[in-house]
Design an enzyme around this catalytic site. Structure first.
Site, PDB file in Angstrom:
ATOM      1  N   ASP A 169     -17.671 -34.972  -3.214  1.00 24.90           N
ATOM      2  CA  ASP A 169     -18.377 -33.690  -3.320  1.00 24.90           C
ATOM      3  C   ASP A 169     -19.451 -33.576  -2.245  1.00 24.90           C
ATOM      4  OD1 ASP A 169     -19.734 -35.793  -4.560  1.00 24.90           O
ATOM      5  OD2 ASP A 169     -20.750 -34.505  -5.987  1.00 24.90           O
ATOM      6  N   ARG A 181     -26.739 -37.437  -2.111  1.00 20.42           N
ATOM      7  CA  ARG A 181     -27.490 -37.715  -3.338  1.00 20.42           C
ATOM      8  C   ARG A 181     -26.765 -38.771  -4.178  1.00 20.42           C
ATOM      9  NH1 ARG A 181     -26.120 -31.833  -5.342  1.00 20.42           N
ATOM     10  NH2 ARG A 181     -24.155 -32.207  -6.444  1.00 20.42           N
ATOM     11  N   GLU A 199     -24.472 -39.189  -6.070  1.00 21.66           N
ATOM     12  CA  GLU A 199     -23.220 -38.654  -6.587  1.00 21.66           C
ATOM     13  C   GLU A 199     -22.095 -39.196  -5.704  1.00 21.66           C
ATOM     14  OE1 GLU A 199     -22.210 -34.896  -9.279  1.00 21.66           O
ATOM     15  OE2 GLU A 199     -24.017 -34.875  -8.112  1.00 21.66           O
ATOM     16  N   ASP A 211     -13.556 -30.045  -6.297  1.00 19.15           N
ATOM     17  CA  ASP A 211     -13.933 -29.848  -4.896  1.00 19.15           C
ATOM     18  C   ASP A 211     -12.739 -30.134  -3.992  1.00 19.15           C
ATOM     19  OD1 ASP A 211     -16.105 -30.587  -6.701  1.00 19.15           O
ATOM     20  OD2 ASP A 211     -17.434 -30.407  -4.982  1.00 19.15           O
ATOM     21  N   TRP A 248     -10.412 -28.083 -11.724  1.00 19.76           N
ATOM     22  CA  TRP A 248     -10.708 -29.469 -11.346  1.00 19.76           C
ATOM     23  C   TRP A 248      -9.434 -30.299 -11.569  1.00 19.76           C
ATOM     24  CZ3 TRP A 248     -14.396 -26.122 -11.322  1.00 19.76           C
ATOM     25  CH2 TRP A 248     -15.596 -26.385 -10.673  1.00 19.76           C
ATOM     26  N   GLU A 308     -23.932 -26.520  -0.641  1.00 17.05           N
ATOM     27  CA  GLU A 308     -23.419 -26.448  -2.010  1.00 17.05           C
ATOM     28  C   GLU A 308     -23.737 -25.087  -2.631  1.00 17.05           C
ATOM     29  OE1 GLU A 308     -25.360 -29.230  -4.620  1.00 17.05           O
ATOM     30  OE2 GLU A 308     -23.701 -29.194  -6.042  1.00 17.05           O
ATOM     31  N   HIS A 359     -21.452 -29.975   1.451  1.00 17.29           N
ATOM     32  CA  HIS A 359     -20.600 -29.823   0.276  1.00 17.29           C
ATOM     33  C   HIS A 359     -19.469 -28.888   0.688  1.00 17.29           C
ATOM     34  CE1 HIS A 359     -21.853 -31.186  -3.760  1.00 17.29           C
ATOM     35  NE2 HIS A 359     -20.994 -30.314  -4.248  1.00 17.29           N
TER      36      HIS A 359
HETATM   37  C1  BGC Z   1     -20.784 -31.813  -7.972  1.00 14.27           C
HETATM   38  C2  BGC Z   1     -19.773 -30.732  -7.760  1.00 14.27           C
HETATM   39  C3  BGC Z   1     -18.821 -30.864  -8.896  1.00 14.27           C
HETATM   40  C4  BGC Z   1     -19.597 -30.473 -10.103  1.00 14.27           C
HETATM   41  C5  BGC Z   1     -18.838 -30.319 -11.363  1.00 14.27           C
HETATM   42  C6  BGC Z   1     -21.534 -31.490  -9.207  1.00 14.27           C
HETATM   43  O1  BGC Z   1     -22.536 -32.341  -9.507  1.00 14.27           O
HETATM   44  O2  BGC Z   1     -21.564 -32.044  -6.873  1.00 14.27           O
HETATM   45  O3  BGC Z   1     -19.382 -30.423  -6.547  1.00 14.27           O
HETATM   46  O4  BGC Z   1     -17.599 -30.290  -8.747  1.00 14.27           O
HETATM   47  O5  BGC Z   1     -20.703 -31.298 -10.301  1.00 14.27           O
HETATM   48  O6  BGC Z   1     -19.249 -29.217 -11.901  1.00 14.27           O
END
Ligand code: BGC
Length: 889
Positions: A462, A466, A468, A475, A540, A750, A771
């Site tokens: 994504d 950060r 993540e 994505d 997703w 994002e 993003h």
């Molecule tokens: C991510 C997104 C992801 C989403 C899910 C986020 O924290 O960065 O890109 O698809 O969560 O809703």
């Protein structure tokens, strides 16, 4: 003269570590028009000279130039061998090409019983909280001349391997990230030039990485295990025909290394004083008194899978563009480009001095360092000098998403030339190029490309900055069509899709992230979001169907459909089981994520989940019915087609009035109803008109999120609103793609309002500046501005549809897409007010239908006959270069 260009194996120009005979494809070039192949001849050899042949197909009468599969019985493979392949062709002009340049592939280990080495570790489970590196070494003796040597390596954690002091290969962050306990990838290397007669030293440095470091916003560590380990096996062939296998074993030695901390999010601390010069060199036993014997770790070797291509590498080096001092007095390096990778630094100072760099993406309104959007990720590099002259450092087991770095410590006055940014991503061949008369749009395209580079690091992530950086399935689903224009992503996606299948729940649910580190994680139950569900969200989870389908269309290769078939079916059946009267919805849904029509402070857009979910349920089921048909599963095809029709009918009843008016007044509801073809033809024009009204209500701005944005321009141009599609794409005010560009973005944000008009930031809890999701509009730029479209009946660009939406919004557009059949080139420009020149190049062995958009009079037809198709002049052309000039309405 006909020439073979771009011979490839599984679409790559080199494979190192194959375990099955790869398929062959090639592109051809010729100076003539209307050229096709009438025969081919393929040879395999163990020598690049082809002096002796392993296989000769002789002339095969065929026009097939892609996905040629040869039988393993004709070319039996053995582990640890280099094979060379070349091809020549004959054309319809009775020409015979020269032999193509040869390409090679190296085999991996073909049979798990050949693994004899052990996983060795410098840690025990007591080290579960540690994220330091360990140094490992083993030695072996070679007493006769070597003809070839191959190495196979992997780790639980991340590894760097060295033979006789030299780093093996140019890959980084190996073995990448997969669902480790089910599929652990190993990398194969040709070691022939590194090995020597006499004593040899194989060394490895191992770090925590994705395997045991802290990962995911749940901040859980030890997701796969508590101790790192390394595995290496060498296969050495001698000139006398004998061979030897040697690798990691209990004889190996271990010592702590200079990396005292390294994790994906937080960065690395490297104390150069702790380097062990004896690690990679030969020495007497007394030098190793402080080294310990390794621990053996039990790992099932059946999970080892070869990774023959697309491994991450350092792809570019970028110098500091500006060295600045912020109003708050921080010294900051500006690399001018938001990117993913590392900083390489140089320093000359006495032992024990520190260099500290903190990476970040953007400066704030006042021009000061802004780190809040990194959330808990530290992105910090610390280097402690050993005092030995000029020292150069770049990290090993971490990566950063950054444009800037704060130099928080440096032993003297830092200079720009001491620092270089290294761009790290999976190795992917560039296949697309786009350019037009709008510099802002060119910058948008640049930003899309850089968000791909920033987020294709072994898995599609994504964001890269950060805490993540995980494989969010949505994505990837949204972006995969665009990605397929920009790069050859076949190998990259098929690798990841295997993890999608591996991590799919037994009942068919598809995790929100793959590799899945959240399902079953007790911390998920405490999280406000994930406690509602960790898998199976519309858009997703649909990646399980849409991504293989997208690859199939771009490459015309059924193999991906076959490989993913079970996974696709499981997902469709999962939705079927949980749908009530054909309306599908399930636990946590992200809906039109981040849409601007969300309630104040919410991430969830206004389009109801029942609608989004059911639309995707229909769309994926429809695709799946086609997949069944392509694979010859006709009964299944019929029953899923029937299901698809039923879902569509329910969708129409539930979300439309009997007159065909959509009951949900969001942009996204209109967009997906149209794009997914969920409504009867006669309702389309009023749905499109109503979408345009909604757009006008917003003064020509989108308010869409992840679900609606990718197809917005497409449904406008498909339904007679090409001008509106261009207006939307070229909109410069907030919210729009070019708003970000004008705010200085170098990657895709994002949030539409990542940086607001007044310069303030969107909430730091979710504000990535790299993003790619909204970069999915890149597909429209390739398939509509350039007009390069796939013909679903002849996928893989065997037959190309070229329908550029030549429009006054731009003075020109040009670009190419390097298909598996060769480069498709297109360029259009306005010569005068209403006169257009369109140039196209169709690769050998392909044909195209070309449409002249809004043409009222053809001035120059380049010898080609046009007829009317879809209300405009169109022509069917074979390969070659053409220039058409015409007047538009
Ligand atoms: C991510 C997104 C992801 C989403 C899910 C986020 O924290 O960065 O890109 O698809 O969560 O809703």
């Amino acid at each position: 003269m006909i020439r073979v260009e771009q011979l490839s194996l599984n679409y790559e120009n080199q494979l190192v570590g194959v375990t099955e005979l790869p398929q062959l494809s090639w592109a051809m070039a010729s100076d003539f028009r209307d050229v096709f192949q009438v025969a081919y001849r393929i040879q395999f050899s163990l020598e690049n000279s082809f002096a002796t042949l392993l296989y000769d197909s002789k002339w095969v009468v065929s026009n097939q130039s892609s996905q040629i599969e040869l039988s393993q019985s004709d070319i039996p493979l053995m582990s640890g061998q280099t094979y060379f392949v070349r091809v020549k062709v004959k054309s319809n002009y009775k020409e015979e090409s020269k032999w193509s340049s040869s390409i090679s592939f190296v085999t991996g280990i073909l049979n798990p019983s050949e693994w004899i080495s052990d996983f060795v570790s410098g840690e025990t489970r007591k080290d579960k909280a540690e994220s330091k590196s360990t140094l490992l070494r083993g030695t072996f003796f070679i007493d006769k001349p070597v003809s070839a040597a191959y190495g196979y390596f992997t780790a639980q954690g991340l590894y760097k391997a060295y033979l006789n002091g030299q780093k093996i290969g140019h890959d980084e962050l190996t073995p990448g990230w997969t669902s480790y306990n089910k599929r652990l990838l190993y990398q194969t290397y040709d070691l022939s030039s590194l090995i020597c007669q006499g004593e040899n030293v194989l060394g490895a440095m191992v770090g925590a990485g994705w395997y045991k470091g802290k990962m995911g916003f749940l901040e859980e560590r030890n997701n796969y295990g508590e101790q790192t380990s390394f595995f290496g096996q060498l296969l050495i062939r001698f000139t006398d025909g004998t061979s030897m296998v040697w690798g990691t074993s209990k004889e190996w030695l271990v010592h702590a290394g200079p990396i005292v901390f390294s994790e994906i999010y937080d960065g690395e601390i490297y104390d150069a004083r702790l380097e062990r010069p004896e690690w990679l060199t030969l020495g007497t036993a007394s030098k190793y008194n402080e080294w310990k014997k390794v621990n053996l770790v039990e790992v099932d070797k059946n999970i080892l899978v070869s990774q023959p291509s697309n491994r991450p590498k350092i792809n570019e080096r970028i110098a500091v563009q500006k060295l600045l001092t912020t109003p708050q007095g921080d010294i900051v390096l500006d690399f001018g480009q938001n990117l993913t990778g590392w900083i390489e630094l140089q320093v000359k100072a006495p032992a024990g001095c520190r260099v500290e760099l903190e990476c970040f993406e953007t400066l704030d309104k006042e021009g000061n360092v802004y780190q809040a959007n990194l959330r808990t990720a530290k992105e910090k590099l610390v280097y402690i000098t050993n005092g030995n002259g000029i020292e150069t450092f770049c990290p090993s087991f971490t990566f950063q998403g950054f444009r800037y770095a704060k130099v928080s410590k440096y032993p003297s006055k830092p200079k720009a030339e001491y620092f270089t940014a290294l761009v790290v991503h999976s190795q992917l061949d560039v296949t697309g190029h786009f350019e037009c008369s709008s510099p802002l749009l060119n910058q948008l395209q640049h930003n899309i490309e850089w968000s791909l580079k920033g987020n294709f690091l072994d898995i599609p992530t994504d964001c890269p900055q950060r805490n993540e950086r995980v494989g969010w399935t949505g994505d990837a689903q949204i972006f995969c069509r665009t990605a397929n224009f920009l790069v050859n992503a076949y190998g990259f996606f098929t690798k990841w899709l295997k993890d999608v299948a591996a991590d799919q729940l037994p009942a068919g649910g598809v995790p929100h992230v793959v590799p899945d580190i959240i399902t079953g994680n007790p911390k998920a139950n405490e999280d406000w979001l994930l406690s509602q569900g960790t898998h199976s969200a519309a858009a997703w989870a649909d990646v399980a169907v849409i991504a293989p389908w997208t690859l199939y269309l771009a490459y015309g290769d059924q193999a991906v459909l076959e490989t993913q078939f079970v996974s696709m079916k499981k997902w469709i059946d999962f939705m079927g089981r949980h749908a009530v009267d054909n309306i599908w919805n399930y636990k946590l849904q992200f809906g039109d994520w981040l849409a601007l029509d969300a309630k104040e402070g919410s991430y969830f857009g206004a389009t109801p989940n029942d609608l989004t979910c059911t639309a995707y349920y229909a769309y994926s089921t429809g695709i799946f019915a086609k997949v069944c048909k392509i694979l010859g599963k006709n009964q299944l095809a019929q029953s899923y087609q029937k299901k698809y029709e039923e879902i569509k009918a329910t969708y129409q009843q539930k979300f439309f009035t009997p007159e065909g008016d959509l009951l949900v007044s969001t942009q996204t509801a209109h967009i997906i109803s149209l794009y997914f073809n969920l409504i009867p033809t006669e309702w389309k024009s009023k749905t499109a008109a109503s979408l345009v009204k909604l757009l006008q209500k917003q003064n020509g701005h989108l308010v869409t999120g992840f679900v609606g944005t990718p197809y917005f321009c497409q449904v406008l141009s498909d339904n007679g609103y090409t001008d509106e599609a261009y207006d939307l794409l070229l909109q410069e005010d907030f919210p729009s793609w070019l708003y970000e560009v004008k705010k200085g973005a170098t990657t895709i944000w994002e949030h539409w309002d990542g940086i607001k008009e007044d310069g303030s930031m969107w909430s730091p809890d979710m504000n990535s500046f790299n993003h790619y999701a909204y970069g999915a509009v890149g597909e429209w730029m390739y398939s509509n501005i350039l007009g390069i479209k796939i013909d679903e009946q002849q996928p893989g660009y065997h037959h190309i549809i070229l329908h550029p939406l030549i429009n006054k919004h731009l003075a020109y557009a040009k670009g190419f897409y390097k298909s598996i059949h060769g480069k498709i080139i297109i360029a259009w420009k306005y010569l005068q007010n209403d006169t257009v020149e369109l140039r196209v190049k169709i690769p050998v062995n392909s044909t195209a239908t070309v449409y002249l958009e809004k043409c009222r009079e053809i001035i120059a037809n380049d010898g080609v006959k046009f007829s009317k198709k879809e209300k405009m002049p169109a022509t069917e052309i074979p390969s070659g270069e053409y220039t058409f000039i015409f007047k538009q309405n």
